[in-house]
Scaffold this active site. Structure first.
Site, PDB file in Angstrom:
ATOM      1  N   SER A 248      16.468  97.475 -22.787  1.00  0.00           N
ATOM      2  CA  SER A 248      15.904  97.241 -21.459  1.00  0.00           C
ATOM      3  C   SER A 248      15.797  95.737 -21.225  1.00  0.00           C
ATOM      4  O   SER A 248      15.891  94.949 -22.162  1.00  0.00           O
ATOM      5  CB  SER A 248      14.512  97.860 -21.367  1.00  0.00           C
ATOM      6  N   LYS A 249      15.573  95.394 -19.961  1.00  0.00           N
ATOM      7  CA  LYS A 249      15.518  93.969 -19.640  1.00  0.00           C
ATOM      8  C   LYS A 249      14.436  93.293 -20.483  1.00  0.00           C
ATOM      9  O   LYS A 249      14.641  92.234 -21.045  1.00  0.00           O
ATOM     10  CB  LYS A 249      15.228  93.801 -18.139  1.00  0.00           C
ATOM     11  N   ARG A 250      13.315  93.986 -20.617  1.00  0.00           N
ATOM     12  CA  ARG A 250      12.210  93.415 -21.384  1.00  0.00           C
ATOM     13  C   ARG A 250      12.640  93.224 -22.855  1.00  0.00           C
ATOM     14  O   ARG A 250      12.414  92.185 -23.453  1.00  0.00           O
ATOM     15  CB  ARG A 250      11.012  94.353 -21.293  1.00  0.00           C
TER      16      ARG A 250
END
Ligand code: GLU
Length: 319
Positions: A248-250
């Site tokens: 995920s982006k995180r």
């Protein structure tokens, strides 16, 4: 003597996926008592920033990895920054031109998007060969309007090679497309530069992420046309999120710099990466040097390795 390398593009901070590849490439060479080279692939002008090169050096050092040849270290095959090796790429282009392997291409992005079946979304889009059959007269006319890119004329046949991880790969005739080795703005392509450098630096073993498996047959064609023996290739799986999708982006933003400043000990990261690679039975903290005798790629398989939520959580909780 075996020679391996880690060849990052300094276009952003290193994340755990880059760290995984760097660790395995380093372990492969240290296990084989070979030479490990750090080469910075910074010819992609606007994407590459000198600040990131420094960050990569700091991140690798923090991980406990070292190299025998590299930008500040020097070595017999330097310079180790691609931006300082442009003359070598030009020589290779001239050599390919002399042997009639290149042709000028005047197509615009818009023309290509209209004619290629899948547009230009990926590097894999096959060039439909529009400029290959231009007459000299047409070339002269088009050359007055714009500078060309240079494409390599790929021989019309199938290609096969064996990857150390992915096994035997077959590429049917026409699947590669005539790719660009030098863009109209003068920039050399990754495919050309990486081949020229791996050959000139005497690299015997290329270990890198599975996202570059597709590039390998293109690079093998260049080795063949430049009459240089290729190294062996081994494409290791990419790390992915718990559901098997992309991080995920995180999680992708889990840069090594973030982990460092959060006070995460490097041994914790190395332990998780080694566990993901099948080198440890548990993700326990370990130094990179302690893994050298344990190195093997036998327990690695597949194209992706899912990181558990626990791993991602442990990496983000500070020490
Ligand atoms: N510079 C490329 C990248 O960072 C890797 C090149 C290679 O290992 O062949 O994706």
């Amino acid at each position: 003597m075996r020679r391996g390398r880690f060849a990052p593009t300094p276009s952003g901070p290193m994340h755990i996926g880059n760290a995984f590849t760097a660790l395995l490439a380093w372990l492969q060479m240290r296990h084989a008592s070979g030479t490990f080279v750090l080469r910075i692939e910074d010819i992609d002008g606007p994407r590459s920033r000198p600040g990131y090169t420094q960050l990569i050096v700091e991140d690798l050092t923090w991980m406990g990895l070292d190299w025998d040849e590299g930008p500040a270290t020097g070595g017999p095959f330097g310079p180790y920054l691609q931006s300082q090796r442009l003359e070598l790429y030009e020589q290779a282009v001239r050599c390919l031109q002399r042997s009639g392997q290149l042709y000028p291409c005047y197509c615009s992005r818009a023309e290509l998007a209209a004619s290629a079946p899948h547009g230009l979304a990926s590097e894999g889009a096959v060039y439909p060969g529009l400029c290959k059959a231009l007459s000299e007269e047409e070339r002269r006319r088009k050359a007055q309007l714009k500078p060309p890119s240079l494409r390599v004329a790929i021989p019309e046949r199938s290609f096969s090679f064996e990857d150390g991880m992915a096994g035997i790969q077959h590429v049917p005739p026409g699947a590669l497309g005539d790719f660009v080795v030098k863009r109209a703005d003068g920039q050399f392509s990754y495919q050309l530069a990486v081949v020229v450098d791996d050959a000139a630096m005497g690299i015997t073993d290329v270990l890198r992420g599975a996202d570059l498996l597709d590039s390998t047959p293109r690079q093998l064609v260049l080795y063949e046309l430049l009459e240089t023996p290729p190294p062996s290739f081994c494409h290791v799986p990419l790390l992915c999120g718990p559901e098997g999708g992309r991080l995920s982006k995180r999680d992708r933003s889990l840069s090594l710099a973030t982990l460092r400043t959060a006070g995460i000990p490097p041994e914790r990261l190395i332990g998780h990466l080694a566990y993901a690679a099948g080198l440890l039975h548990r993700p326990e903290p370990v130094k990179a040097t302690e893994l050298v005798p344990l190195f093997t790629l036998e327990r690695l398989s597949g194209e992706r390795i899912a990181l558990s939520r626990e791993t991602l959580g442990l990496l983000t909780d500070s020490a």
